[in-house]
Design an enzyme around this catalytic site. Structure first.
Site, PDB file in Angstrom:
ATOM      1  N   CYS A  86       0.823  -1.211   0.000  1.00 17.94           N
ATOM      2  CA  CYS A  86       0.000   0.000   0.000  1.00 17.94           C
ATOM      3  C   CYS A  86       0.854   1.257   0.000  1.00 17.94           C
ATOM      4  O   CYS A  86       0.857   2.017   0.971  1.00 17.94           O
ATOM      5  CB  CYS A  86      -0.914  -0.012   1.215  1.00 17.94           C
ATOM      6  SG  CYS A  86      -2.156  -1.296   1.119  1.00 17.94           S
ATOM      7  N   CYS A 167      -4.630  -7.417   7.212  1.00 15.79           N
ATOM      8  CA  CYS A 167      -4.362  -6.581   6.042  1.00 15.79           C
ATOM      9  C   CYS A 167      -5.614  -5.754   5.767  1.00 15.79           C
ATOM     10  O   CYS A 167      -6.715  -6.294   5.678  1.00 15.79           O
ATOM     11  CB  CYS A 167      -4.029  -7.455   4.840  1.00 15.79           C
ATOM     12  SG  CYS A 167      -3.937  -6.517   3.326  1.00 15.79           S
ATOM     13  N   GLN A 317     -10.162 -11.132 -11.582  1.00 17.81           N
ATOM     14  CA  GLN A 317      -9.964  -9.761 -11.096  1.00 17.81           C
ATOM     15  C   GLN A 317     -10.096  -9.707  -9.581  1.00 17.81           C
ATOM     16  O   GLN A 317     -10.995 -10.337  -9.023  1.00 17.81           O
ATOM     17  CB  GLN A 317     -10.994  -8.832 -11.743  1.00 17.81           C
ATOM     18  CG  GLN A 317     -10.731  -8.551 -13.206  1.00 17.81           C
ATOM     19  CD  GLN A 317      -9.658  -7.482 -13.424  1.00 17.81           C
ATOM     20  OE1 GLN A 317      -9.097  -6.932 -12.481  1.00 17.81           O
ATOM     21  NE2 GLN A 317      -9.371  -7.200 -14.674  1.00 17.81           N
ATOM     22  N   TYR A 346      -7.103 -12.533 -24.337  1.00 22.16           N
ATOM     23  CA  TYR A 346      -6.659 -12.629 -22.940  1.00 22.16           C
ATOM     24  C   TYR A 346      -7.906 -12.741 -22.045  1.00 22.16           C
ATOM     25  O   TYR A 346      -8.102 -11.951 -21.135  1.00 22.16           O
ATOM     26  CB  TYR A 346      -5.832 -11.408 -22.521  1.00 22.16           C
ATOM     27  CG  TYR A 346      -4.689 -11.046 -23.450  1.00 22.16           C
ATOM     28  CD1 TYR A 346      -3.420 -11.611 -23.241  1.00 22.16           C
ATOM     29  CD2 TYR A 346      -4.851 -10.153 -24.503  1.00 22.16           C
ATOM     30  CE1 TYR A 346      -2.354 -11.269 -24.069  1.00 22.16           C
ATOM     31  CE2 TYR A 346      -3.800  -9.817 -25.338  1.00 22.16           C
ATOM     32  CZ  TYR A 346      -2.554 -10.378 -25.118  1.00 22.16           C
ATOM     33  OH  TYR A 346      -1.499 -10.036 -25.945  1.00 22.16           O
ATOM     34  N   GLU A 367      -7.119 -17.539 -24.555  1.00 22.34           N
ATOM     35  CA  GLU A 367      -6.434 -17.458 -23.255  1.00 22.34           C
ATOM     36  C   GLU A 367      -5.367 -18.555 -23.205  1.00 22.34           C
ATOM     37  O   GLU A 367      -5.572 -19.646 -23.714  1.00 22.34           O
ATOM     38  CB  GLU A 367      -7.491 -17.627 -22.147  1.00 22.34           C
ATOM     39  CG  GLU A 367      -7.008 -18.089 -20.800  1.00 22.34           C
ATOM     40  CD  GLU A 367      -6.093 -17.090 -20.093  1.00 22.34           C
ATOM     41  OE1 GLU A 367      -6.373 -15.872 -20.130  1.00 22.34           O
ATOM     42  OE2 GLU A 367      -5.097 -17.536 -19.509  1.00 22.34           O
ATOM     43  N   CYS A 443      -4.045  -2.930 -17.251  1.00 25.93           N
ATOM     44  CA  CYS A 443      -3.617  -2.730 -15.861  1.00 25.93           C
ATOM     45  C   CYS A 443      -2.272  -2.026 -15.818  1.00 25.93           C
ATOM     46  O   CYS A 443      -1.647  -1.942 -14.768  1.00 25.93           O
ATOM     47  CB  CYS A 443      -3.583  -4.061 -15.119  1.00 25.93           C
ATOM     48  SG  CYS A 443      -2.571  -5.286 -15.927  1.00 25.93           S
TER      49      CYS A 443
HETATM   50  N1  SAH Z   1     -10.080 -10.742 -19.148  1.00 23.44           N
HETATM   51  C1  SAH Z   1      -9.840 -11.566 -18.006  1.00 23.44           C
HETATM   52  C2  SAH Z   1      -8.353 -11.851 -17.760  1.00 23.44           C
HETATM   53  C3  SAH Z   1      -7.419 -10.696 -17.832  1.00 23.44           C
HETATM   54  S1  SAH Z   1      -5.811 -10.963 -17.150  1.00 23.44           S
HETATM   55  C4  SAH Z   1     -10.500 -11.006 -16.769  1.00 23.44           C
HETATM   56  O1  SAH Z   1     -10.920  -9.851 -16.754  1.00 23.44           O
HETATM   57  O2  SAH Z   1     -10.606 -11.718 -15.786  1.00 23.44           O
HETATM   58  C5  SAH Z   1      -4.843 -11.429 -18.504  1.00 23.44           C
HETATM   59  C6  SAH Z   1      -5.013 -12.869 -18.921  1.00 23.44           C
HETATM   60  O3  SAH Z   1      -4.170 -13.076 -20.054  1.00 23.44           O
HETATM   61  C7  SAH Z   1      -4.609 -13.910 -17.890  1.00 23.44           C
HETATM   62  O4  SAH Z   1      -5.677 -14.813 -17.731  1.00 23.44           O
HETATM   63  C8  SAH Z   1      -3.400 -14.610 -18.523  1.00 23.44           C
HETATM   64  O5  SAH Z   1      -3.334 -15.976 -18.222  1.00 23.44           O
HETATM   65  C9  SAH Z   1      -3.633 -14.389 -19.994  1.00 23.44           C
HETATM   66  N2  SAH Z   1      -2.471 -14.387 -20.895  1.00 23.44           N
HETATM   67  C10 SAH Z   1      -1.210 -13.980 -20.642  1.00 23.44           C
HETATM   68  N3  SAH Z   1      -0.458 -14.037 -21.746  1.00 23.44           N
HETATM   69  C11 SAH Z   1      -1.263 -14.477 -22.757  1.00 23.44           C
HETATM   70  C12 SAH Z   1      -1.073 -14.718 -24.157  1.00 23.44           C
HETATM   71  N4  SAH Z   1       0.106 -14.529 -24.740  1.00 23.44           N
HETATM   72  N5  SAH Z   1      -2.142 -15.133 -24.870  1.00 23.44           N
HETATM   73  C13 SAH Z   1      -3.354 -15.331 -24.288  1.00 23.44           C
HETATM   74  N6  SAH Z   1      -3.570 -15.121 -22.986  1.00 23.44           N
HETATM   75  C14 SAH Z   1      -2.558 -14.696 -22.214  1.00 23.44           C
END
Ligand code: SAH
Length: 493
Positions: A86, A167, A317, A346, A367, A443
């Site tokens: 934090c 925490c 998340q 992703y 993913e 992020c």
């Molecule tokens: N959209 C989702 C996950 C976002 S986090 C949500 O909101 O919950 C990013 C994600 O990308 C993770 O799940 C990770 O495993 C995946 N990731 C990382 N590198 C990647 C790649 N090269 N191709 C596909 N997915 C990937």
């Protein structure tokens, strides 16, 4: 300027990691130095000690606040300064939001070459209560120099574990989990004594990073805020948790949930317990294999009206309140009418894909983690969604291959990459697929800005940006950006 010199400075700016920045002139040659000082905020007048000197800048340590800034507040946590988590807790919440908004704005302008940030950026979305919001905790376990068991966090930039009782950003049940985990470990210690066992060559119950020996490395917990389901995963340097410890560990975690429920009049249910095997000498927390030791393999949680199952290895998340707001914004920016084909790159366990599916003709998710894709397919089923299809693999491999074979053009593409941003091959494929809109959930504003620049040079403009405080008290920030294809008569100047 040399190490250990003391200067008085005024903090005038903030760096990317939440450090205060002030300027001093070198006593020897008058040259101006920017000095980065952790634990300070804009407006502080402080006495600082120089700890590291570079060519044009230096790092200082706060020795004494001569005149505290009006932007300060007293952190609720007494570990805030030593814990790396934090790093903004000493800043008023209003100023934290301003800091994050400006961080995104400056990345977009400096790295992304976006010129109309004032026009396209919406006011930042903060939380009403920016505490106890995280659904996930990962705590390292170790021993201090006296051999006592410690559970908590790594002291900034080191790997020594500092004890934490509570925490202030995690779910409050964690306080009870930490307490019961500690007494479980101490009971095992007391049974024969750690030093006696060590002499007899018996493996320590607690992992030691330096010697890469000992069993328990981390504890990972997750709480479904909407369902009350609790997951506990013990990360171990071994093949399994010996039977003699398993029953007492399950009992300890049940006691933690029971005690919390009793004291907080809550109804958390211990739904899933597992061990994660991580025998590597690495600072990666989780290994690739999980074994369920109690209850289900995963927990469930709602985001809006969709139910999601979440395995220990899947990404989910961490801030449920802001996640809902972020996904709603992504849906708004996707601007679906019902006929669209959408790609969700992703996609994790399919959270965004399935939120979009109800408003689109077809959604494809991609993913890299197989467990997450299994969850995504299962999640489509339990929510009766049958217009979503999921692919497991690297987005930068799967999507170009799919596009080569199908040549079908999506209407909307959503990307939600990890901090390093999108792979360039993926961006090139998206550009050639030429969707009408791209929704970028990010992020890390620096890589978002880098990717926006590439997309802007290839026919897209960022037209709306929303900043979400999903990681209150830390320097991290979540951003959603809508990019639209420039119209045919658009002339890039
Ligand atoms: N959209 C989702 C996950 C976002 S986090 C949500 O909101 O919950 C990013 C994600 O990308 C993770 O799940 C990770 O495993 C995946 N990731 C990382 N590198 C990647 C790649 N090269 N191709 C596909 N997915 C990937």
């Amino acid at each position: 300027m040399v190490k250990n010199e003391i200067y008085e400075i005024e903090i005038v700016d903030m760096g990317n990691d939440g450090e205060g920045i002030g300027h001093v002139s070198d006593r020897q040659n008058g040259k101006s130095f920017a000095v980065f000082v952790k634990d300070t905020v804009i407006g502080d007048k402080a006495r600082i000690r120089i700890v590291k000197v570079k060519k044009t800048y230096a790092y200082g340590r706060l020795e004494e606040l001569i005149c505290p800034s009006a932007e300060r507040t007293t952190p609720v946590c007494d570990k805030a300064r030593s814990c790396g988590g934090c790093s903004l807790m000493h800043m008023s919440y209003e100023k934290q939001l301003e800091y994050k908004y400006n961080k995104v704005k400056s990345c977009l302008e400096r790295i992304g070459c976006v010129t109309d940030t004032d026009k396209i950026m919406e006011p930042p979305h903060g939380m009403e209560t920016p505490y106890f919001y995280r659904n996930k905790m990962q705590l390292p376990v170790g021993r201090n120099k006296d051999g006592n068991i410690v559970i908590g966090f790594y002291a900034g930039h080191t790997h020594s574990v500092i004890n934490l009782e509570r925490c202030y950003i995690g779910h409050p049940v964690n306080e009870y989990i930490i307490k019961h985990l500690r007494s479980w470990l101490e009971d095992i210690d007391a049974d024969g004594g750690f030093s006696v066992k060590a002499k007899a060559g018996v493996q320590d119950i607690v992992y030691n990073e330096e010697t890469h020996t000992g069993l328990v490395r981390h504890i990972l917990t997750r709480v479904g805020f909407a369902t009350g389901e609790l997951m506990v995963c013990l990360v171990i340097n071994g093949e399994c948790l010996p039977d003699k410890y398993k029953a007492s560990f399950i009992e300890a975690m049940q006691a933690a949930a029971r005690e919390y429920n009793h004291e907080a009049s809550a109804s958390i249910r211990l739904a899933s317990m597992s061990v994660n095997i991580n025998k590597e000498k690495t600072n990666k927390i989780l290994g690739n294999k999980c074994i369920t030791i109690y209850g289900k393999d995963c927990i469930e949680d709602y985001i809006g009206s969709n139910l999601f199952r979440i395995s220990p290895l899947s990404f989910y998340q961490v801030n449920p309140v802001q996640t809902k707001a972020i996904y709603d914004k992504a849906i708004e920016y996707a601007d679906l009418k019902g006929n669209e084909v959408v790609w969700d790159m992703y996609c994790g366990i399919g959270t965004i894909s399935l939120s979009l599916a109800k408003k689109a003709k077809k959604v494809y998710g991609v993913e890299i983690i197989p467990e997450a894709i299994n969850d995504a397919r299962e999640n489509a089923k339990i929510n009766n969604i049958n217009n979503a299809e999921f692919f497991c693999g690297k987005a930068e491999v799967v999507v170009p291959e799919f596009y080569k074979q199908n040549l079908s053009r999506p209407d909307v593409v959503v990307v939600d990459p990890p901090r390093k941003g999108c792979d360039i091959t993926l961006l090139e494929t998206i550009i050639s697929m030429s969707p009408d809109r791209i929704v970028y959930v990010s992020c890390d504003p620096a890589t978002l800005a880098r990717d926006i620049k590439i997309l802007s040079e290839n026919g897209y403009s960022p037209i709306k940006v929303s900043v979400f405080d999903a990681f209150c008290q830390s320097t991290h920030v979540e951003t959603v950006c809508k990019l639209a294809r420039k119209t045919k008569d658009y002339v890039d100047v």
